[in-house]
Write a protein that holds these residues in place. Sequence first.
Motif, PDB file in Angstrom:
ATOM      1  N   ALA A   5       6.503  50.796  14.249  1.00 50.69           N
ATOM      2  CA  ALA A   5       5.108  51.139  14.560  1.00 50.69           C
ATOM      3  C   ALA A   5       4.203  49.910  14.588  1.00 50.69           C
ATOM      4  O   ALA A   5       2.983  50.038  14.727  1.00 50.69           O
ATOM      5  N   ASP A   6       4.797  48.725  14.458  1.00 48.36           N
ATOM      6  CA  ASP A   6       4.047  47.463  14.508  1.00 48.36           C
ATOM      7  C   ASP A   6       2.969  47.397  13.421  1.00 48.36           C
ATOM      8  O   ASP A   6       1.860  46.931  13.651  1.00 48.36           O
ATOM      9  N   GLN A   7       3.327  47.844  12.213  1.00 45.40           N
ATOM     10  CA  GLN A   7       2.387  47.821  11.085  1.00 45.40           C
ATOM     11  C   GLN A   7       2.639  46.661  10.133  1.00 45.40           C
ATOM     12  O   GLN A   7       1.877  46.488   9.182  1.00 45.40           O
ATOM     13  N   LEU A   8       3.685  45.867  10.399  1.00 45.92           N
ATOM     14  CA  LEU A   8       4.091  44.843   9.439  1.00 45.92           C
ATOM     15  C   LEU A   8       3.899  43.429   9.967  1.00 45.92           C
ATOM     16  O   LEU A   8       4.033  43.159  11.163  1.00 45.92           O
ATOM     17  N   GLU A   9       3.616  42.532   9.047  1.00 43.84           N
ATOM     18  CA  GLU A   9       3.464  41.117   9.368  1.00 43.84           C
ATOM     19  C   GLU A   9       4.835  40.454   9.455  1.00 43.84           C
ATOM     20  O   GLU A   9       5.735  40.741   8.660  1.00 43.84           O
ATOM     21  N   ASP A  10       4.994  39.585  10.411  1.00 46.25           N
ATOM     22  CA  ASP A  10       6.219  38.803  10.558  1.00 46.25           C
ATOM     23  C   ASP A  10       6.258  37.746   9.458  1.00 46.25           C
ATOM     24  O   ASP A  10       5.352  36.920   9.343  1.00 46.25           O
ATOM     25  N   LEU A  11       7.309  37.791   8.639  1.00 50.48           N
ATOM     26  CA  LEU A  11       7.422  36.871   7.505  1.00 50.48           C
ATOM     27  C   LEU A  11       8.406  35.733   7.750  1.00 50.48           C
ATOM     28  O   LEU A  11       8.720  34.973   6.829  1.00 50.48           O
ATOM     29  N   THR A  12       8.903  35.614   8.958  1.00 47.52           N
ATOM     30  CA  THR A  12       9.935  34.613   9.257  1.00 47.52           C
ATOM     31  C   THR A  12       9.506  33.217   8.841  1.00 47.52           C
ATOM     32  O   THR A  12      10.222  32.510   8.117  1.00 47.52           O
ATOM     33  N   ALA A  13       8.311  32.803   9.271  1.00 49.42           N
ATOM     34  CA  ALA A  13       7.860  31.434   9.016  1.00 49.42           C
ATOM     35  C   ALA A  13       7.507  31.218   7.550  1.00 49.42           C
ATOM     36  O   ALA A  13       7.874  30.192   6.956  1.00 49.42           O
ATOM     37  N   VAL A  14       6.797  32.190   6.935  1.00 50.55           N
ATOM     38  CA  VAL A  14       6.378  31.975   5.541  1.00 50.55           C
ATOM     39  C   VAL A  14       7.571  32.036   4.592  1.00 50.55           C
ATOM     40  O   VAL A  14       7.589  31.356   3.565  1.00 50.55           O
ATOM     41  N   TYR A  15       8.574  32.836   4.935  1.00 50.01           N
ATOM     42  CA  TYR A  15       9.780  32.845   4.088  1.00 50.01           C
ATOM     43  C   TYR A  15      10.468  31.486   4.164  1.00 50.01           C
ATOM     44  O   TYR A  15      10.858  30.912   3.136  1.00 50.01           O
ATOM     45  N   LYS A  16      10.612  30.971   5.362  1.00 42.24           N
ATOM     46  CA  LYS A  16      11.302  29.695   5.543  1.00 42.24           C
ATOM     47  C   LYS A  16      10.582  28.574   4.798  1.00 42.24           C
ATOM     48  O   LYS A  16      11.208  27.688   4.211  1.00 42.24           O
ATOM     49  N   ARG A  17       9.253  28.659   4.766  1.00 39.75           N
ATOM     50  CA  ARG A  17       8.475  27.594   4.152  1.00 39.75           C
ATOM     51  C   ARG A  17       8.305  27.761   2.643  1.00 39.75           C
ATOM     52  O   ARG A  17       8.358  26.790   1.899  1.00 39.75           O
ATOM     53  N   TYR A  18       8.110  28.994   2.190  1.00 42.47           N
ATOM     54  CA  TYR A  18       7.713  29.205   0.804  1.00 42.47           C
ATOM     55  C   TYR A  18       8.803  29.762  -0.125  1.00 42.47           C
ATOM     56  O   TYR A  18       8.644  29.710  -1.346  1.00 42.47           O
ATOM     57  N   ALA A  19       9.855  30.311   0.412  1.00 40.23           N
ATOM     58  CA  ALA A  19      10.876  30.893  -0.465  1.00 40.23           C
ATOM     59  C   ALA A  19      11.503  29.811  -1.339  1.00 40.23           C
ATOM     60  O   ALA A  19      11.903  28.749  -0.855  1.00 40.23           O
ATOM     61  N   SER A  20      11.587  30.075  -2.633  1.00 43.80           N
ATOM     62  CA  SER A  20      12.129  29.090  -3.568  1.00 43.80           C
ATOM     63  C   SER A  20      13.639  28.960  -3.399  1.00 43.80           C
ATOM     64  O   SER A  20      14.306  29.872  -2.902  1.00 43.80           O
ATOM     65  N   PRO A  21      14.207  27.826  -3.817  1.00 43.19           N
ATOM     66  CA  PRO A  21      15.664  27.679  -3.778  1.00 43.19           C
ATOM     67  C   PRO A  21      16.384  28.798  -4.529  1.00 43.19           C
ATOM     68  O   PRO A  21      17.449  29.246  -4.121  1.00 43.19           O
ATOM     69  N   GLN A  22      15.800  29.259  -5.633  1.00 42.68           N
ATOM     70  CA  GLN A  22      16.408  30.342  -6.401  1.00 42.68           C
ATOM     71  C   GLN A  22      16.490  31.618  -5.566  1.00 42.68           C
ATOM     72  O   GLN A  22      17.530  32.280  -5.523  1.00 42.68           O
ATOM     73  N   MET A  23      15.397  31.966  -4.881  1.00 39.44           N
ATOM     74  CA  MET A  23      15.391  33.160  -4.030  1.00 39.44           C
ATOM     75  C   MET A  23      16.428  33.031  -2.919  1.00 39.44           C
ATOM     76  O   MET A  23      17.201  33.959  -2.649  1.00 39.44           O
ATOM     77  N   LYS A  24      16.452  31.882  -2.273  1.00 42.21           N
ATOM     78  CA  LYS A  24      17.390  31.685  -1.171  1.00 42.21           C
ATOM     79  C   LYS A  24      18.830  31.748  -1.656  1.00 42.21           C
ATOM     80  O   LYS A  24      19.711  32.244  -0.947  1.00 42.21           O
ATOM     81  N   ASP A  25      19.052  31.278  -2.872  1.00 42.46           N
ATOM     82  CA  ASP A  25      20.397  31.320  -3.437  1.00 42.46           C
ATOM     83  C   ASP A  25      20.841  32.761  -3.674  1.00 42.46           C
ATOM     84  O   ASP A  25      22.008  33.113  -3.459  1.00 42.46           O
ATOM     85  N   PHE A  26      19.920  33.608  -4.125  1.00 43.55           N
ATOM     86  CA  PHE A  26      20.255  35.013  -4.322  1.00 43.55           C
ATOM     87  C   PHE A  26      20.675  35.655  -3.000  1.00 43.55           C
ATOM     88  O   PHE A  26      21.656  36.403  -2.949  1.00 43.55           O
TER      89      PHE A  26
END
Length: 541
Positions: A129-150
Motif C-alpha cells: 500500500a506504499d505506507q512504508l519508508e525505504d530503509l535500504t540506505a539508512v540501514y547500510k549507513r547506520y546499522a551497527s556491526p553487531q546488528m549486521k552480524d546477527f
Amino acid sequence: MNKLMKAVSFVMAASLVLAGCGGGNADKAGNVGGNEANPETVDYFKLPEPVEMSVIKSVGPGLKLKSGETIEDNEYTNYVFNKTNIKTKVLWDASSTDFDQKMQLAIANNEIPDAMIVDEKTFRAMAAADQLEDLTAVYKRYASPQMKDFYKSTDDKALEKATYDGKLMAIPSVAIQADAPSILWLRQDWLDKVNLKAPRTIDELKQVLHAFIEKDPDGNGQADTIGLTGNSFQLATDGGGIHDFKGIFNAFHSYPMIWIKDENGEVVYGSTTFGTKQALSAIHEMYAEGLIDKEFALRKNPDDLVLSGKAGAFFGPWWVPWALIDSLKHNPKADWKPFMIEDAKGQYNIASVPVSNFFLVVRKGYAHPEAAVVYSNMRVQAERTPDKQAMKLDPGHGLWPLLMTVDYADAATRKHDLLLDALAGKVKKEEMDGEMQLVYEQELRDRKNPRKNPDDWAAPAAYLLGAGILKLPMNVTDPVYSAMTKTMESRWANLQKMETETFYKIVLGDEPLNAFDQFVKDWKEQGGDKIVEEVKEELKK
C-alpha cells in the motif's frame, strides 16, 4: 494465558540478554567494524541532535508502573533518550487483547506512528500500500556491526524477508532456531524412583507415563500424580509452545500449522498430511489409556500441575528451565532433564522456525528513518551486551518503546559452547561478556548446592541442558511460507477452527480417526485447495 506462560513472558523479557551470544562490543565510531559505504564518522548509537519518534504500545494486564512513571515517561524511555537522543512519544496504547484490532484500524485510516512493530502479513500489506519508508540506505549507513552480524547468522535470509520490490522496507526480527525442537522435559528423580531409563520412542514414553501415574513417584502414598500434561489452547503450536504435543507430531513427520514441501516437492499444509493422522491416532491412544491429563482440553493452567509437583512430564522448548523456577522453589529435589522422542527409524525430526516473524517498520515520510536503525542498535546492544545502566533497568517493566528479538539464529548453542569452554578452563571469565559471566557464576554456585537457589539453576540449565539437547543430529524441515494469501484472509479463521475442533474430537474420542479424512476433504473444498495454489504463486515471486 496460563500462569506458566505469563512467568515465561516475564522471565524471557528479563533474560533476553541470556538468549543471545555477545556479538562483541563494537565501538561507536563508524570506522570500527566496517561501514565501508560511509566515509564520515557515524555514531551507531546516538543521533547528533534530539528527534521525536512516535510509537504505539500494547500493555499487558499485569503491568505495574513505579511512582511517577507513565507508559511514555519511565526508566526505559529515559534510558533510550539518554543513549540515542530519541524521544519516543506514545500516540496511543491498548490492552494486549485489543491492541491488534486498534492497530489494524489505524493502518486502514493511514494514522500510522513513525515506527511500529508488525507481523509479516501486516508488513507486506503496508509495503504493497506504499505506507512504508525505504530503509535500504539508512540501514547500510547506520546499522551497527553487531546488528549486521546477527543478520549474517541467517545467511541474510532475514533481510531478504524484509525486502519488498528490491528495497529493504523493515528491520526484521531474527528467530532463535533453538525454539524449533519440541523437547520432552522429565523429572529425572521420578525416573530413578520408578527405576526406568529415559524414553526414546513413543512406546517407551508410554511406559514411563504409566509408571509416573501408577508407582507413586512423589512418594506421598497417594495416587495423585498424572502422566503427560496438555493445554486447552492448541495441540501443536508452530514454535515455542509449552504443554503441547508437537514432539509427538514430529515423531511421525507431522508438522501441523506449517506450510512445507512433501517428499515429492509439492507445497502442502502440514496439518493435512498422513503423518498428522498417525500422530493424532497415537495421541488418542495415549489419552484413552489415561496417560495424558484427562482434563487437558479444559484445563486453563496446566502449569499448575508442574509447579505443584503433580506432573513430571511435558513438552516444551529449550528455555523451559526459566519457567521451572517455581517448581524448584516448591520442591528443590525436582530434577528436570530434557530428552527427545525419535521416529520409527531412530531419527529426530523438527521444523525450523521462520527466520523472521516481526518487522520494525517506519512510516513513509518520517523525517528521521535513521532513528529506527539507531534505536535498534541501542536496544539490541542493551540486551545482548548491556552496560551498567542497562543492567539496572527493572525487568519487571520491560517498557522498551519497541521490543523485538534480534539475535544470532544459533544463539542458544553458541552460549552452550561458550559456557562449556569456560567451565573447562578454555575461556577465562573476564574474556566473556557480562551476562555470560553471570551465567558462569550461577553455574558454579549451583554446582556447590544443586538447585538450592532456583534462580542460579535456571539460566545455566537452559544453556547446558536445554541448548545441549539441540546438539543432537536432527532432520530439519523448513517452512516455505509464513504470510497470508488473499483467500486466507477470508477463510483461514474458519479453516483453523475446523482443524482445531476436529483434532480435539479425535484425541478425546468424540470422533473416530477417519474423521481426519473428512476434515482434509472439507478443508480442501472450503478454500484449502485455492490457498495452496496461492501459496505456490507467492513462492514464485
